[in-house]
Scaffold this motif. Sequence first.
Motif, short mmCIF file in Angstrom:
data_model
loop_
_atom_site.label_atom_id
_atom_site.label_comp_id
_atom_site.label_asym_id
_atom_site.label_seq_id
_atom_site.Cartn_x
_atom_site.Cartn_y
_atom_site.Cartn_z
N VAL A 99 0.96 -1.26 -0.06
CA VAL A 99 0.01 0.10 0.04
C VAL A 99 0.75 1.38 -0.02
O VAL A 99 2.01 1.26 0.47
N LEU A 100 0.31 2.17 -0.69
CA LEU A 100 1.04 3.54 -0.63
C LEU A 100 0.05 4.59 -0.08
O LEU A 100 -1.04 4.73 -0.41
N ASP A 101 0.55 5.19 1.15
CA ASP A 101 -0.19 6.31 1.64
C ASP A 101 0.54 7.80 1.39
O ASP A 101 1.51 8.05 1.76
N SER A 102 -0.20 8.36 0.52
CA SER A 102 0.39 9.74 -0.21
C SER A 102 -0.07 10.67 0.62
O SER A 102 -1.27 11.03 0.66
N GLY A 103 0.86 11.55 1.17
CA GLY A 103 0.28 12.68 1.94
C GLY A 103 0.14 11.97 3.50
O GLY A 103 -0.78 12.21 4.28
N THR A 104 1.07 10.98 3.95
CA THR A 104 0.94 10.39 5.16
C THR A 104 0.87 11.45 6.32
O THR A 104 0.43 10.73 7.28
N GLY A 105 1.48 12.58 6.16
CA GLY A 105 1.58 13.13 7.35
C GLY A 105 2.19 12.78 8.56
O GLY A 105 3.40 12.15 8.55
#
Length: 294
Positions: A99-105
């Motif tokens: 999985v890719l969390d884009s804008g993971t903060g």
Amino acid sequence: MPAATDLPLLCPVCSDPLGFTNPTEAGPARLACPSRHSFDAARQGYFNLLVGRGTPFEADSAAMVESRFNFLAAGHYRPLADALAAAVVPCLSPQEPAVLDSGTGTGQYLRVLLDTAAARGCKPAAVGLDISKFALRRAARLNPDAVTLVWDVWRRLPLADNAVDAVTVVFAPRNAAEFSRVLRPGGRLMVVTPRKGHLAGLAAVAGMLAIEEGKDHRLAEAMAGHFDLDESINIDIPLALTRAEAADLAFMGPAGHHLDRAAIYGNLQEQLEPIRAEALFRLHIFRPKGSGAA
């Protein structure tokens, strides 16, 4: 260092595969490619892959990140994190899930996702991207089982084609072409946006930005060249906050780029506690064009 070391990461300089070098007492963990471009992990565990001109976009400040971390750590948006995880986990492949969390903060949504997957017997490889080093310091500590990268989502992502089962985007920019490229056939893009009326009463007092008209329409237009919408799920969260929590909520978002937290807190002094508000979100589930319905 993440347990999964077979993520198809690409060197931002030459696009060769990036692999992990084990940390030693003499130095930190390292990502390196066959052409000998290498990137050392920061002390907190994230990797900065931005090279050359860096990014022109304004990253969240340390103070904004602290407010976000504190607010999310208190569990106020946990129903949103649970809904996102519930949508993602069924999309994960039985073999080599990723999985890719884009804008993971600060990494808190990704943490819930990974824990939910683990509870169901799945341990996906995970990548978290953000441009804020301040946020990634916290994300890397919270998610040592993920690869956490400083990156600008508007550049070509440092991932191979067909690398992940799901891309998650929670209140972050959306590069439809790149998300489509890195998703596997049958993968899904999950985008969370606020709905009209989100925190409306609090926003008026605290000086937060209003939700733009036509937000969903613009999202659909931006995705249309690469994705079809599968489903939209509304998530409503009633909130009862202290003044400090309300100030964190206002300051952790876009308003934090032009308002001071102390000023926001001052605006809330006449509000009786608990300060009540309603968070209104929409989870959009997109599939790549041509992939067919689930």
